[in-house]
Scaffold this motif. Structure first.
Motif, short mmCIF file in Angstrom:
data_model
loop_
_atom_site.label_atom_id
_atom_site.label_comp_id
_atom_site.label_asym_id
_atom_site.label_seq_id
_atom_site.Cartn_x
_atom_site.Cartn_y
_atom_site.Cartn_z
N THR A 1 -11.43 11.70 1.44
CA THR A 1 -10.31 11.11 2.17
C THR A 1 -10.41 9.59 2.26
OG1 THR A 1 -11.41 11.38 4.30
CG2 THR A 1 -10.01 13.18 3.58
N GLY A 2 -9.23 8.96 2.39
CA GLY A 2 -9.15 7.54 2.68
C GLY A 2 -9.56 6.60 1.56
N LEU A 3 -9.39 7.01 0.31
CA LEU A 3 -9.75 6.13 -0.80
C LEU A 3 -8.66 5.09 -1.03
CD1 LEU A 3 -11.10 8.73 -3.36
CD2 LEU A 3 -12.43 7.15 -1.97
N ASP A 4 -9.04 3.83 -1.15
CA ASP A 4 -8.08 2.77 -1.45
C ASP A 4 -7.80 2.81 -2.95
OD1 ASP A 4 -6.65 0.44 -1.95
OD2 ASP A 4 -7.92 -0.82 -0.68
N VAL A 5 -6.57 3.20 -3.30
CA VAL A 5 -6.18 3.30 -4.71
C VAL A 5 -5.08 2.29 -5.04
CG1 VAL A 5 -6.91 5.71 -4.97
CG2 VAL A 5 -4.59 5.21 -4.16
N THR A 6 -4.98 1.24 -4.24
CA THR A 6 -3.95 0.22 -4.43
C THR A 6 -3.95 -0.35 -5.84
OG1 THR A 6 -4.18 -0.36 -2.08
CG2 THR A 6 -3.01 -1.93 -3.49
N ALA A 7 -5.12 -0.66 -6.36
CA ALA A 7 -5.22 -1.28 -7.68
C ALA A 7 -4.80 -0.34 -8.81
CB ALA A 7 -6.66 -1.76 -7.92
N LEU A 8 -4.69 0.95 -8.53
CA LEU A 8 -4.32 1.93 -9.54
C LEU A 8 -2.81 2.21 -9.56
CD1 LEU A 8 -7.20 4.48 -8.90
CD2 LEU A 8 -7.13 2.64 -10.60
N ALA A 9 -2.08 1.62 -8.64
CA ALA A 9 -0.65 1.93 -8.49
C ALA A 9 0.23 0.78 -8.95
CB ALA A 9 -0.35 2.23 -7.02
N ALA A 10 1.46 1.12 -9.27
CA ALA A 10 2.49 0.12 -9.59
C ALA A 10 3.58 0.24 -8.52
CB ALA A 10 3.07 0.36 -10.97
N PHE A 11 4.01 -0.89 -7.98
CA PHE A 11 5.00 -0.89 -6.92
C PHE A 11 6.25 -1.62 -7.39
CE2 PHE A 11 0.75 -1.11 -5.00
CZ PHE A 11 0.76 0.05 -4.24
N GLU A 12 7.41 -1.22 -6.84
CA GLU A 12 8.66 -1.92 -7.16
C GLU A 12 9.56 -1.90 -5.94
OE1 GLU A 12 11.39 1.42 -9.33
OE2 GLU A 12 9.91 0.41 -10.56
N SER A 13 10.47 -2.86 -5.91
CA SER A 13 11.43 -3.00 -4.82
C SER A 13 12.75 -2.35 -5.22
CB SER A 13 11.66 -4.49 -4.53
OG SER A 13 12.71 -4.65 -3.59
N SER A 14 13.39 -1.69 -4.27
CA SER A 14 14.70 -1.10 -4.53
C SER A 14 15.79 -2.16 -4.62
CB SER A 14 15.07 -0.09 -3.43
OG SER A 14 15.22 -0.76 -2.18
N ASP A 15 15.49 -3.36 -4.10
CA ASP A 15 16.48 -4.45 -4.12
C ASP A 15 15.74 -5.78 -4.21
OD1 ASP A 15 18.53 -6.27 -3.79
OD2 ASP A 15 19.43 -5.23 -2.10
N SER A 16 15.59 -6.29 -5.44
CA SER A 16 14.83 -7.53 -5.64
C SER A 16 15.56 -8.77 -5.12
CB SER A 16 14.47 -7.70 -7.11
OG SER A 16 15.64 -7.77 -7.89
N SER A 17 16.81 -8.63 -4.69
CA SER A 17 17.50 -9.76 -4.06
C SER A 17 17.10 -9.88 -2.59
CB SER A 17 19.02 -9.63 -4.20
OG SER A 17 19.50 -8.56 -3.40
N VAL A 18 16.41 -8.87 -2.07
CA VAL A 18 15.94 -8.87 -0.67
C VAL A 18 14.43 -9.05 -0.61
CG1 VAL A 18 15.72 -7.46 1.42
CG2 VAL A 18 17.87 -7.44 0.12
N ALA A 19 13.70 -8.35 -1.47
CA ALA A 19 12.23 -8.44 -1.49
C ALA A 19 11.74 -8.24 -2.91
CB ALA A 19 11.63 -7.38 -0.58
N THR A 20 10.76 -9.05 -3.31
CA THR A 20 10.15 -8.92 -4.63
C THR A 20 8.73 -8.41 -4.48
OG1 THR A 20 9.41 -11.22 -4.62
CG2 THR A 20 11.57 -10.75 -5.63
N VAL A 21 8.24 -7.80 -5.54
CA VAL A 21 6.88 -7.26 -5.54
C VAL A 21 6.11 -7.87 -6.71
CG1 VAL A 21 5.47 -5.18 -5.70
CG2 VAL A 21 7.69 -5.08 -4.56
N ASP A 22 4.92 -8.35 -6.41
CA ASP A 22 4.02 -8.88 -7.43
C ASP A 22 2.66 -8.26 -7.17
OD1 ASP A 22 2.72 -10.26 -9.42
OD2 ASP A 22 2.73 -12.18 -8.35
N GLY A 23 2.28 -7.29 -8.00
CA GLY A 23 1.03 -6.57 -7.74
C GLY A 23 1.18 -5.78 -6.45
N ALA A 24 0.36 -6.10 -5.45
CA ALA A 24 0.42 -5.42 -4.16
C ALA A 24 0.98 -6.34 -3.07
CB ALA A 24 -0.95 -4.91 -3.77
N GLU A 25 1.64 -7.43 -3.47
CA GLU A 25 2.25 -8.34 -2.50
C GLU A 25 3.76 -8.24 -2.53
OE1 GLU A 25 0.85 -12.33 -3.07
OE2 GLU A 25 -1.00 -11.91 -1.99
N VAL A 26 4.35 -8.13 -1.35
CA VAL A 26 5.81 -8.06 -1.20
C VAL A 26 6.23 -9.34 -0.50
CG1 VAL A 26 7.74 -6.81 -0.21
CG2 VAL A 26 5.71 -5.57 -0.96
#
Length: 100
Positions: A65-90
């Motif tokens: 339990t509780g493994l940090d898998v952030t580096a293994l994931a890809a994230f995206e924003s549903s609306d890049s005119s409101v929030a952008t995603v770069d790696g794990a930063e929004v």
């Protein structure tokens, strides 16, 4: 000539995600007074950090339990005119609502 073959066997266990949880350091990315946006033409906004944790398990395996898998994931924003995603930063871009 005769050919000799060596055969080796090893057990293999495969864990897979049985649960996952996504968190952000701040769910409201407010405008920052005096901070200009990337283009220097608009308002600058806060940035939040994403963290993805997972519980890994499988049939007959103890769940880890509780493994940090952030580096293994890809994230995206549903609306890049409101929030952008770069790696794990929004980063906020404009007032509104977006789903990551």
């Amino acid at each position: 000539a005769a050919s000799a073959h060596t055969v080796a066997h090893t057990p293999l266990r495969v864990w897979y995600p049985v649960a996952a949880s996504l968190a952000i350091s701040d769910v409201e990315l407010n405008a920052v007074e005096g901070l200009m946006g990337d283009s220097c033409a608009g308002q600058g906004y806060q940035t939040g950090r994403l963290t993805l944790t997972a519980n890994l398990g499988g049939a007959g395996l103890t769940t880890v339990t509780g493994l940090d898998v952030t580096a293994l994931a890809a994230f995206e924003s549903s609306d890049s005119s409101v929030a952008t995603v770069d790696g794990a930063e929004v980063t906020g871009v404009a007032p509104g609502s977006a789903t990551i």
